[in-house]
Design a protein around this motif. Structure first.
Motif, PDB file in Angstrom:
ATOM      1  N   ASP A 190       0.953  -1.248  -0.047  1.00  0.00           N
ATOM      2  CA  ASP A 190      -0.332  -0.157   0.154  1.00  0.00           C
ATOM      3  C   ASP A 190       0.817   1.336  -0.073  1.00  0.00           C
ATOM      4  O   ASP A 190       0.409   2.380  -0.742  1.00  0.00           O
ATOM      5  N   GLY A 191       2.227   1.231   0.688  1.00  0.00           N
ATOM      6  CA  GLY A 191       2.587   2.460   0.557  1.00  0.00           C
ATOM      7  C   GLY A 191       4.473   2.696  -0.181  1.00  0.00           C
ATOM      8  O   GLY A 191       4.584   3.730  -0.184  1.00  0.00           O
ATOM      9  N   GLY A 192       4.391   1.455  -0.613  1.00  0.00           N
ATOM     10  CA  GLY A 192       5.741   1.565  -1.660  1.00  0.00           C
ATOM     11  C   GLY A 192       5.955   0.175  -2.504  1.00  0.00           C
ATOM     12  O   GLY A 192       4.373  -0.646  -2.340  1.00  0.00           O
ATOM     13  N   VAL A 193       7.003   0.247  -3.198  1.00  0.00           N
ATOM     14  CA  VAL A 193       7.735  -0.854  -3.235  1.00  0.00           C
ATOM     15  C   VAL A 193       8.940  -1.275  -3.559  1.00  0.00           C
ATOM     16  O   VAL A 193       9.802  -0.530  -2.683  1.00  0.00           O
ATOM     17  N   SER A 194       9.193  -2.298  -3.483  1.00  0.00           N
ATOM     18  CA  SER A 194      10.274  -2.712  -3.186  1.00  0.00           C
ATOM     19  C   SER A 194      10.470  -3.951  -4.370  1.00  0.00           C
ATOM     20  O   SER A 194      10.043  -5.136  -4.883  1.00  0.00           O
ATOM     21  N   MET A 195      11.893  -3.786  -4.613  1.00  0.00           N
ATOM     22  CA  MET A 195      12.465  -4.554  -5.576  1.00  0.00           C
ATOM     23  C   MET A 195      13.857  -5.009  -5.494  1.00  0.00           C
ATOM     24  O   MET A 195      14.539  -4.428  -4.936  1.00  0.00           O
ATOM     25  N   SER A 196      13.750  -6.303  -5.099  1.00  0.00           N
ATOM     26  CA  SER A 196      15.085  -7.016  -5.261  1.00  0.00           C
ATOM     27  C   SER A 196      15.850  -7.955  -6.711  1.00  0.00           C
ATOM     28  O   SER A 196      15.344  -8.320  -6.789  1.00  0.00           O
ATOM     29  N   TRP A 197      17.236  -8.009  -6.464  1.00  0.00           N
ATOM     30  CA  TRP A 197      17.603  -9.621  -7.683  1.00  0.00           C
ATOM     31  C   TRP A 197      19.008  -9.254  -6.882  1.00  0.00           C
ATOM     32  O   TRP A 197      19.814  -8.789  -5.962  1.00  0.00           O
ATOM     33  N   GLY A 198      19.573 -10.013  -8.150  1.00  0.00           N
ATOM     34  CA  GLY A 198      21.317 -10.734  -7.672  1.00  0.00           C
ATOM     35  C   GLY A 198      20.945 -12.120  -6.779  1.00  0.00           C
ATOM     36  O   GLY A 198      20.352 -12.687  -6.418  1.00  0.00           O
ATOM     37  N   ILE A 199      22.549 -12.013  -7.378  1.00  0.00           N
ATOM     38  CA  ILE A 199      22.958 -13.983  -6.947  1.00  0.00           C
ATOM     39  C   ILE A 199      23.820 -13.241  -5.886  1.00  0.00           C
ATOM     40  O   ILE A 199      23.711 -14.785  -4.880  1.00  0.00           O
ATOM     41  N   LEU A 200      24.850 -13.179  -6.218  1.00  0.00           N
ATOM     42  CA  LEU A 200      26.002 -13.212  -5.786  1.00  0.00           C
ATOM     43  C   LEU A 200      25.973 -11.925  -4.754  1.00  0.00           C
ATOM     44  O   LEU A 200      25.979 -12.348  -3.695  1.00  0.00           O
ATOM     45  N   PHE A 201      25.717 -10.970  -5.533  1.00  0.00           N
ATOM     46  CA  PHE A 201      25.768  -9.346  -5.127  1.00  0.00           C
ATOM     47  C   PHE A 201      24.278  -9.490  -4.462  1.00  0.00           C
ATOM     48  O   PHE A 201      23.860  -8.654  -5.994  1.00  0.00           O
ATOM     49  N   ARG A 202      23.285  -9.011  -3.419  1.00  0.00           N
ATOM     50  CA  ARG A 202      22.616  -8.801  -4.068  1.00  0.00           C
ATOM     51  C   ARG A 202      21.273  -7.699  -3.971  1.00  0.00           C
ATOM     52  O   ARG A 202      22.589  -6.629  -2.343  1.00  0.00           O
ATOM     53  N   ARG A 203      21.143  -7.278  -4.551  1.00  0.00           N
ATOM     54  CA  ARG A 203      19.852  -5.621  -3.737  1.00  0.00           C
ATOM     55  C   ARG A 203      18.760  -6.037  -4.058  1.00  0.00           C
ATOM     56  O   ARG A 203      18.401  -6.666  -4.316  1.00  0.00           O
ATOM     57  N   GLU A 204      18.567  -5.069  -3.013  1.00  0.00           N
ATOM     58  CA  GLU A 204      17.112  -5.000  -2.821  1.00  0.00           C
ATOM     59  C   GLU A 204      16.585  -3.265  -2.620  1.00  0.00           C
ATOM     60  O   GLU A 204      17.460  -2.639  -1.133  1.00  0.00           O
ATOM     61  N   VAL A 205      15.811  -2.343  -3.187  1.00  0.00           N
ATOM     62  CA  VAL A 205      15.694  -1.198  -3.276  1.00  0.00           C
ATOM     63  C   VAL A 205      14.223  -1.134  -2.899  1.00  0.00           C
ATOM     64  O   VAL A 205      13.344  -1.720  -3.066  1.00  0.00           O
ATOM     65  N   TYR A 206      13.507  -0.667  -1.695  1.00  0.00           N
ATOM     66  CA  TYR A 206      12.452  -0.043  -1.476  1.00  0.00           C
ATOM     67  C   TYR A 206      11.995   1.440  -1.571  1.00  0.00           C
ATOM     68  O   TYR A 206      12.923   2.107  -0.915  1.00  0.00           O
ATOM     69  N   LEU A 207      11.110   1.449  -2.072  1.00  0.00           N
ATOM     70  CA  LEU A 207      10.661   3.405  -1.971  1.00  0.00           C
ATOM     71  C   LEU A 207       9.259   3.860  -1.969  1.00  0.00           C
ATOM     72  O   LEU A 207       8.824   2.514  -2.392  1.00  0.00           O
ATOM     73  N   THR A 208       9.210   4.670  -1.281  1.00  0.00           N
ATOM     74  CA  THR A 208       7.325   5.148  -0.949  1.00  0.00           C
ATOM     75  C   THR A 208       7.035   5.826  -2.083  1.00  0.00           C
ATOM     76  O   THR A 208       7.669   6.746  -2.859  1.00  0.00           O
ATOM     77  N   TYR A 209       5.537   5.366  -2.373  1.00  0.00           N
ATOM     78  CA  TYR A 209       5.328   5.975  -3.357  1.00  0.00           C
ATOM     79  C   TYR A 209       4.891   8.025  -3.355  1.00  0.00           C
ATOM     80  O   TYR A 209       5.645   8.203  -4.418  1.00  0.00           O
ATOM     81  N   ARG A 210       4.859   8.236  -1.925  1.00  0.00           N
ATOM     82  CA  ARG A 210       4.703   9.564  -1.936  1.00  0.00           C
ATOM     83  C   ARG A 210       6.246  10.537  -1.968  1.00  0.00           C
ATOM     84  O   ARG A 210       6.034  11.189  -2.298  1.00  0.00           O
ATOM     85  N   ARG A 211       7.426   9.392  -2.318  1.00  0.00           N
ATOM     86  CA  ARG A 211       8.771  10.101  -2.584  1.00  0.00           C
ATOM     87  C   ARG A 211       9.007  10.143  -3.734  1.00  0.00           C
ATOM     88  O   ARG A 211       9.539  10.210  -4.246  1.00  0.00           O
ATOM     89  N   ILE A 212       7.982   9.929  -5.118  1.00  0.00           N
ATOM     90  CA  ILE A 212       8.280  10.242  -6.091  1.00  0.00           C
ATOM     91  C   ILE A 212       8.269  10.973  -6.754  1.00  0.00           C
ATOM     92  O   ILE A 212       7.431  11.688  -6.558  1.00  0.00           O
ATOM     93  N   GLN A 213       9.185  11.189  -7.837  1.00  0.00           N
ATOM     94  CA  GLN A 213       9.759  12.758  -8.155  1.00  0.00           C
ATOM     95  C   GLN A 213       9.403  12.126  -9.567  1.00  0.00           C
ATOM     96  O   GLN A 213       8.532  13.071  -9.856  1.00  0.00           O
ATOM     97  N   ASP A 214      10.074  12.000 -10.584  1.00  0.00           N
ATOM     98  CA  ASP A 214       9.291  11.587 -11.529  1.00  0.00           C
ATOM     99  C   ASP A 214       9.126  10.130 -11.908  1.00  0.00           C
ATOM    100  O   ASP A 214      10.408   9.447 -11.559  1.00  0.00           O
ATOM    101  N   ILE A 215       8.392   9.807 -13.272  1.00  0.00           N
ATOM    102  CA  ILE A 215       8.243   8.662 -13.672  1.00  0.00           C
ATOM    103  C   ILE A 215       8.345   8.633 -15.332  1.00  0.00           C
ATOM    104  O   ILE A 215       8.020   9.525 -16.102  1.00  0.00           O
ATOM    105  N   HIS A 216       9.392   7.597 -15.392  1.00  0.00           N
ATOM    106  CA  HIS A 216       9.989   7.678 -16.820  1.00  0.00           C
ATOM    107  C   HIS A 216       9.181   6.727 -17.373  1.00  0.00           C
ATOM    108  O   HIS A 216       9.569   4.961 -16.952  1.00  0.00           O
ATOM    109  N   LEU A 217       8.095   6.441 -18.486  1.00  0.00           N
ATOM    110  CA  LEU A 217       8.069   5.108 -19.052  1.00  0.00           C
ATOM    111  C   LEU A 217       8.687   5.477 -20.350  1.00  0.00           C
ATOM    112  O   LEU A 217       8.670   6.160 -21.142  1.00  0.00           O
ATOM    113  N   THR A 218       9.673   4.428 -20.531  1.00  0.00           N
ATOM    114  CA  THR A 218      10.668   4.188 -21.995  1.00  0.00           C
ATOM    115  C   THR A 218      10.360   2.435 -22.719  1.00  0.00           C
ATOM    116  O   THR A 218      10.221   2.257 -21.791  1.00  0.00           O
ATOM    117  N   ARG A 219      10.257   3.125 -23.792  1.00  0.00           N
ATOM    118  CA  ARG A 219      10.313   1.609 -24.973  1.00  0.00           C
ATOM    119  C   ARG A 219      10.475   1.899 -26.280  1.00  0.00           C
ATOM    120  O   ARG A 219      10.790   2.855 -26.628  1.00  0.00           O
TER     121      ARG A 219
END
Lengths: 179, 252
Positions: free
Chosen positions: A55-84
């Protein structure tokens, strides 16, 4: 807008779509003989990529040796770029890059492999700050709502009640001050 | 500002418009370039406007590139004619080749400029801005005014002649431009609205939003701070004084 977009529920998104792997294959193939070197990290990124939308944000994680997990809240989004790019359009993919106010130029989160990218982008837009205009709604407009001002009416009622009390009981109040 | 979505001013029904329409058809069907303008979801029923840059932006792009092409063509022709005079056997085939090259070149320039113009879209609502740009890589940027830190209006001398200007909308966070070399990334933290005729109107809209906004535009939640009823008027104060008097009378 097709009904599939109306029924879009980001909380169901956990894994990128399978076509992202094929997209990575093609991207790596574009490097020619370097294919094994470029494809391996992309393959593991695809295999380990997990999304979690709450409800408050989105988290994204990946990596097998070096793992990363990014979490951010929706309210702190500054700009959204949709690229295709062309390949992504042909495969129905897109990159939704989300930026917060941190100092880096690279997006804080690049969401790949979501087929309903437009719906996702609009979902993020709905949740980001300033999209709903809640500030304008709560802003008091003093003169417009003056006639039906409840606070003023209440105050007048209190005044009248106090006046009535004071007029009815002055003598009684003065006769027994010790109470 | 209420520009309706339409393709640029190629003469209708002419052969040029037909070819241009064909190119668009290939782009739309084969390369999946969206033909319809982008939209923003209207969350509270606010009006949404989609518009293109001003028509003069097309001329602003086209004329300088055509002048550049013309100069290059003159050089090419002069060389060909010079070779013609010196050695006709070599020069005539050279002239025969260079003429189609020039025609093709002009056509490509005109086509590219028109396509760039036709694929640039801006969407504006009361609260946010969306920009779509690009043919091979299509980038769509969405920014809410609540997050905007500063607004820059830029106008070069040539743009002034054409009566257009660019509006650069920047949000918090540095590094704009650094991200450009990263594949697929848009310039970070900024939205460029270029080639519009009424740049001051958009600037005024944005600055008015920034002035009334209670937050710093960094994710702080203006709505969550307790809002005291500051809207009390002289009537409230008078009523309160009367209450005070009545209360004093009671306690006396």
């Amino acid at each position: 807008m097709p009904p599939t977009e109306l029924s879009f529920d980001p909380q169901r998104i956990e894994r990128p779509d399978r076509s992202l792997l094929w997209y990575y294959v093609l991207v790596a193939a574009a490097t020619g003989p370097l294919f094994p070197i470029t494809f391996l990290p992309l393959f593991f990124k695809y295999e380990t990529l997990r999304y979690r939308f709450d409800d408050g944000g989105v988290s994204m994680s990946w990596g097998i040796l070096f793992r990363r997990e990014v979490y951010l809240t929706y309210r702190r989004i500054q700009d959204i770029h949709l690229t295709r790019n062309l390949l992504q359009r042909w495969m129905g993919l897109a990159t939704v890059a989300v930026q917060t106010a941190s100092g880096s130029a690279t997006p804080e989160m690049s969401i790949e492999g979501v087929l309903q990218a437009d719906a996702l982008r609009d979902h993020l837009y709905r949740e980001m700050r300033g999209a709903k205009g809640e500030d304008a709604e709560t802003m008091p407009t003093p003169d417009a709502n003056l006639p039906e001002d409840e606070a003023l009416a209440l105050l007048r009622e209190i005044r009248d009640a106090l006046n009535g009390y004071a007029a009815a009981k002055p003598a009684a109040a003065r006769n027994s001050p010790e109470q | 500002m209420d520009t309706l979505p339409q393709l640029t001013d190629a003469p209708r029904g002419s052969r040029v418009a037909w070819i241009y329409g064909g190119v668009w058809g290939v782009l739309a069907r084969g390369f999946l370039v969206p033909e319809e303008p982008p939209v923003l979801p209207s969350l509270r029923g606010e009006p949404i406007r989609s518009f293109r840059p001003a028509p003069n932006f097309l001329r602003y792009l086209l004329y300088p590139s055509l002048i550049g092409v013309a100069i290059a063509c003159l050089v090419l022709l002069a060389v060909s004619v010079g070779v013609c005079v010196a050695a006709p056997a070599l020069g005539l085939p050279l002239l025969a080749v260079s003429l189609p090259v020039i025609v093709f070149w002009v056509a490509i320039v005109v086509l590219a400029v028109h396509l760039r113009y036709d694929t640039t879209w801006y969407v504006l609502s009361d609260r946010s801005l969306r920009i779509r740009r690009g043919i091979w890589i299509i980038r769509e940027t969405t920014i809410t005014f609540e997050n905007v830190q500063n607004v820059t209006v830029r106008q070069g001398p040539l743009q002034r002649v054409f009566g257009i200007a660019d509006v650069l909308v920047e949000t918090a966070g540095g590094g704009g431009g650094v991200g450009q070399h990263q594949a697929g990334a848009s310039p970070a933290h900024q939205g460029l609205v270029e080639g519009i005729a009424d740049a001051p109107a958009i600037r005024d809209l944005l600055t008015a939003k920034m002035r009334t906004s209670k937050s710093a535009g960094l994710g702080d939640d203006a709505a969550s701070t307790p809002r005291t009823p500051t809207a009390w008027t002289a009537e409230h104060i008078a009523a309160l004084r009367e209450i005070l008097d009545a209360a004093r009378l009671l306690s006396a």
